[in-house]
Design an enzyme around this catalytic site. Sequence first.
Site, short mmCIF file in Angstrom:
data_model
loop_
_atom_site.label_atom_id
_atom_site.label_comp_id
_atom_site.label_asym_id
_atom_site.label_seq_id
_atom_site.Cartn_x
_atom_site.Cartn_y
_atom_site.Cartn_z
CG ASP A 105 37.81 58.16 37.87
OD1 ASP A 105 38.93 57.70 38.10
OD2 ASP A 105 36.90 58.19 38.73
NE ARG A 119 33.83 58.95 36.46
CZ ARG A 119 33.56 57.67 36.23
NH1 ARG A 119 32.60 57.34 35.40
NH2 ARG A 119 34.25 56.72 36.84
NE ARG A 140 39.34 52.25 32.37
CZ ARG A 140 39.22 51.89 33.65
NH1 ARG A 140 38.67 50.71 33.96
NH2 ARG A 140 39.64 52.69 34.61
CE LYS A 179 42.36 55.28 35.79
NZ LYS A 179 41.09 55.92 36.15
CG HIS A 180 43.72 50.44 37.55
ND1 HIS A 180 43.59 50.57 36.17
CD2 HIS A 180 42.65 51.10 38.08
CE1 HIS A 180 42.49 51.24 35.89
NE2 HIS A 180 41.91 51.59 37.02
CG HIS A 191 34.56 48.34 38.47
ND1 HIS A 191 35.52 48.22 37.49
CD2 HIS A 191 34.54 49.66 38.81
CE1 HIS A 191 36.05 49.41 37.24
NE2 HIS A 191 35.47 50.30 38.02
CG ASP A 237 40.42 51.43 41.58
OD1 ASP A 237 39.67 52.42 41.49
OD2 ASP A 237 40.56 50.61 40.66
#
Length: 605
Positions: free
Chosen positions: A141, A150, A211, A241-242, A254, A327
């Site tokens: 990601d 990342r 985002r 996404k999403h 999450h 996801d």
Amino acid sequence: MPHTTRRQVLGAAAGTAAALGMNAVHADAAPPPAAASRRVRERAEALVRRMTLEEKVGQLFVVEVYGQAADAPHSKNRELYGVDTPADVIKEYRPGGVIYFDARRGTDNFRTPRQTAALSNGLQRAALHSGARLPLLIATDQEGGSVVYRMPSPATQLPGNMALAASRSRTDARRAAEITAAELASVGINQDYAPSADVNVNADNPAIGVRSFGSDPELCSQLVAASIRGFHRGGTAAAAKHFPGHGDTDTDSHTGLPVIHHSLDELDRIDLPPFRAAIAQGVDTVLSAHIVVPALDPAKRPATMSPPIITGLLREKLGFRGVIATDALDMGGATEDFPPDIAPVRALQAGCDQLVLAPQLDTARKAVLKAVRDGTITQARLDASVVRLLAHKLRHGLFPRPYVQESRAERTVGKRRHLLDGSALTDRTITLVKNEGDVLPLPTTRRSVLVTGWGTDQVDGVSAAIAARTDQYASPLSTGSAPDADQIAACVRAFADHDVVLVLTNAAVASDRGTAQAALVEALRKSAGNRPVIVAAVQNPYDIRHFPDTPTYLTTYSHTTPSLDSLVRILYGDTPPTGRLPVPIPALDDPTRTLFPYGHGLRYS
């Protein structure tokens, strides 16, 4: 479309061209020509006919592995999988994909570009010497900005989606994605779970925020399509996404299960346009959301587990033919109601192809095998997903070219051209929201600046950048995310010895951080006299809701080093502020009242 408050936004809102076995992902690719697509599918079907049931089921899973080298033991691999090394995980479970994380999650897959490339090659080698001998999809990601990323330094730090939207430039969005993709591809990562196609119409959204490309479905659609072109040009697959849109929630999937209360009409006008644009642009993958959308599924199943949403809407109505990924199945939105032996089966029944981070992998894998053997999932349904996954790998040239040159990774990641372009892109994103009394740009005559507020590294970095300028003196005094009365008093005392104060804020939504940071801003403002008090929100542009009376306010949408360097350049007029808000900013006490409209952005007079 007018842009004021979330309520008014809701009321007013309206493949790749690749030959068989060739790594041909092009910048302006539309869905592949029918003949090439048919050849790819036929080869994928031929491969599937030779696979065992266990090999097919393995292709569905995307797993994480712990450690920085394929052959290096790590205790977490033993704990989760019963084997020692990342390569052993691949040989034991024969997954179709791997997802990399950094040290913050503990997997610690990134150290240097050469090391990451060697890890990718080692995992590909393990996959190609076991089972059906199929190459891996290696994913991560890497969204840009300072929320979801990342790859650490020396990877190029690029603006995130909302920052790019502030520039209103499709060219910039494409270039940012192209740089990201080129650096990922060089280390063997062939799938980026990006871009976010969510339309953020909720200022209190804890999961999406910056985002997203913003609150305008049309702008989001344009920049999603531009990003996908950039990913393809850079050589990495993209994932929108999403689905079907996570932009209007005040719950983080999450940790919980959000509910989207949009009507069918609102979904069609607000949430779905960016996904339609992604599909039209030939996006490789669409990633589902763990959100409940009663208008689409009255049974109130999470989208990931909902046949009407995944198969009925995405596959059939929108006509998406690529890979549908879940996801992460270890997120709260999935685990809350679906145990490890249920979630993967329900996701497959809904129409998903790729099962990302299924908890208790051994349990999940056995559950899917059992479901196929007892007819809960038909063989044809399983084969359809595996064919799509193998066709994806064929289109991206992973069969003839699964490995990367480790020396090339060092030359590509963070190379000078990427850094220069990233800096220029970032300069075009900073937005000047308030500038009462034309305080900005700051004069270059000798002044002392107190830099305070959120983020020790950020405060120190901005202070050093100011102090490096001729005739400028700066001192840092960070306060953390929720300064207390003693810290605020210390800042006021320190300000007495300075000409200007710059306060960095990162007032997270739906928390008491905003109240504490507002108290700091207000105390400095009251003690300022005629001295400038400048506030810079270094993540969400919405921070000013907590301190609307602040006279000078900018937003960077990110607290990466390039964003903060751009902030300093704009403070002193080295470059003009050109960003415009991609979202409206509503008042904190009355969300129907707009403080600053969509498109607002000041220039220097």
